[in-house]
Design a protein around this motif. Sequence first.
Motif, PDB file in Angstrom:
ATOM      1  N   VAL A  20       0.732  -1.276  -0.116  1.00  0.00           N
ATOM      2  CA  VAL A  20      -0.063   0.083  -0.073  1.00  0.00           C
ATOM      3  C   VAL A  20       0.891   1.219   0.000  1.00  0.00           C
ATOM      4  N   GLU A  21       2.056   1.182   0.148  1.00  0.00           N
ATOM      5  CA  GLU A  21       3.146   2.273  -0.082  1.00  0.00           C
ATOM      6  C   GLU A  21       2.864   3.348  -1.019  1.00  0.00           C
ATOM      7  N   GLU A  26      -3.334  13.779   5.967  1.00  0.00           N
ATOM      8  CA  GLU A  26      -4.088  12.593   5.175  1.00  0.00           C
ATOM      9  C   GLU A  26      -3.432  11.237   5.339  1.00  0.00           C
ATOM     10  N   ALA A  27      -1.963  11.318   5.382  1.00  0.00           N
ATOM     11  CA  ALA A  27      -1.235  10.080   5.329  1.00  0.00           C
ATOM     12  C   ALA A  27      -1.400   9.450   6.833  1.00  0.00           C
ATOM     13  N   ALA A  28      -1.399  10.197   7.788  1.00  0.00           N
ATOM     14  CA  ALA A  28      -1.593   9.923   9.348  1.00  0.00           C
ATOM     15  C   ALA A  28      -3.053   9.074   9.388  1.00  0.00           C
ATOM     16  N   GLU A  29      -4.019   9.726   8.778  1.00  0.00           N
ATOM     17  CA  GLU A  29      -5.429   9.335   8.843  1.00  0.00           C
ATOM     18  C   GLU A  29      -5.366   7.974   7.997  1.00  0.00           C
ATOM     19  N   PHE A  30      -4.813   7.820   6.747  1.00  0.00           N
ATOM     20  CA  PHE A  30      -4.932   6.819   6.028  1.00  0.00           C
ATOM     21  C   PHE A  30      -4.075   5.590   7.110  1.00  0.00           C
ATOM     22  N   ALA A  31      -2.984   5.880   7.561  1.00  0.00           N
ATOM     23  CA  ALA A  31      -2.482   4.746   8.444  1.00  0.00           C
ATOM     24  C   ALA A  31      -3.129   4.522   9.600  1.00  0.00           C
ATOM     25  N   GLY A  35      -5.204  -3.058   7.089  1.00  0.00           N
ATOM     26  CA  GLY A  35      -3.686  -3.760   7.289  1.00  0.00           C
ATOM     27  C   GLY A  35      -2.674  -3.317   8.056  1.00  0.00           C
ATOM     28  N   ARG A  36      -3.270  -2.175   8.970  1.00  0.00           N
ATOM     29  CA  ARG A  36      -2.027  -1.538   9.759  1.00  0.00           C
ATOM     30  C   ARG A  36      -1.733  -2.557  10.853  1.00  0.00           C
ATOM     31  N   GLU A  37      -0.597  -2.397  11.408  1.00  0.00           N
ATOM     32  CA  GLU A  37       0.083  -2.984  12.423  1.00  0.00           C
ATOM     33  C   GLU A  37       0.675  -2.357  13.344  1.00  0.00           C
ATOM     34  N   ASP A  38       0.269  -2.144  14.855  1.00  0.00           N
ATOM     35  CA  ASP A  38       1.074  -1.268  15.731  1.00  0.00           C
ATOM     36  C   ASP A  38       2.030  -1.883  16.184  1.00  0.00           C
TER      37      ASP A  38
END
Length: 178
Positions: free
Chosen positions: A98-99, A108-113, A118-121
């Motif tokens: 998704v890069e 917007e990038a922060a909101e997207f992440a 598929g995000r992983e903390d």
Amino acid sequence: MSLLEEVVLDLERHSAQEGWDSAPRLYALVRSTELRRAEPDLADQLGLPPDADTLAALEQPALPDRDAVEEALASIAWPEAVEGCALVMERVVLPPEVEDDIPEDEAEAAEFAATHPGREDVRMVVGVLRDGARHSALRLRRHDTDDEVLTGPDLVPALAEALAATFEPDEPAAPAEG
């Protein structure tokens, strides 16, 4: 297990007890024998045994927000008594595929992440010593158990490099005259 591995794992366990969504924390790593010599009262407060030779992790003043940690590290220089340093930091990691979809605008990038399925903390604990030794521990939020913590010397190489750079002189040494 090396002293560095021990202190990194201790910091990871301590951070796990505190839970997620914590600010980044920087620690100076000092030999307990040196700390006892220079600051005996502090060594007693920390419960360091008089005859133990360990690394004591001394938490430093708060770092700036998560996005500016690398910039803050670039401005740090440690006194000689500090044998190493460690950083505890959380990040959101997205799948590599998704890069290209990540917006260029920071907000917007922060909101997207934050909203991507598929995000992983991940919580990273990276420690380095002046002599070049490195060790890291990673904990994934979705695998938040002690037996699933990943450990090794090269898990977060860029962050280890940034920490190691805090021990390098700002100015190159003048060539020796012969």
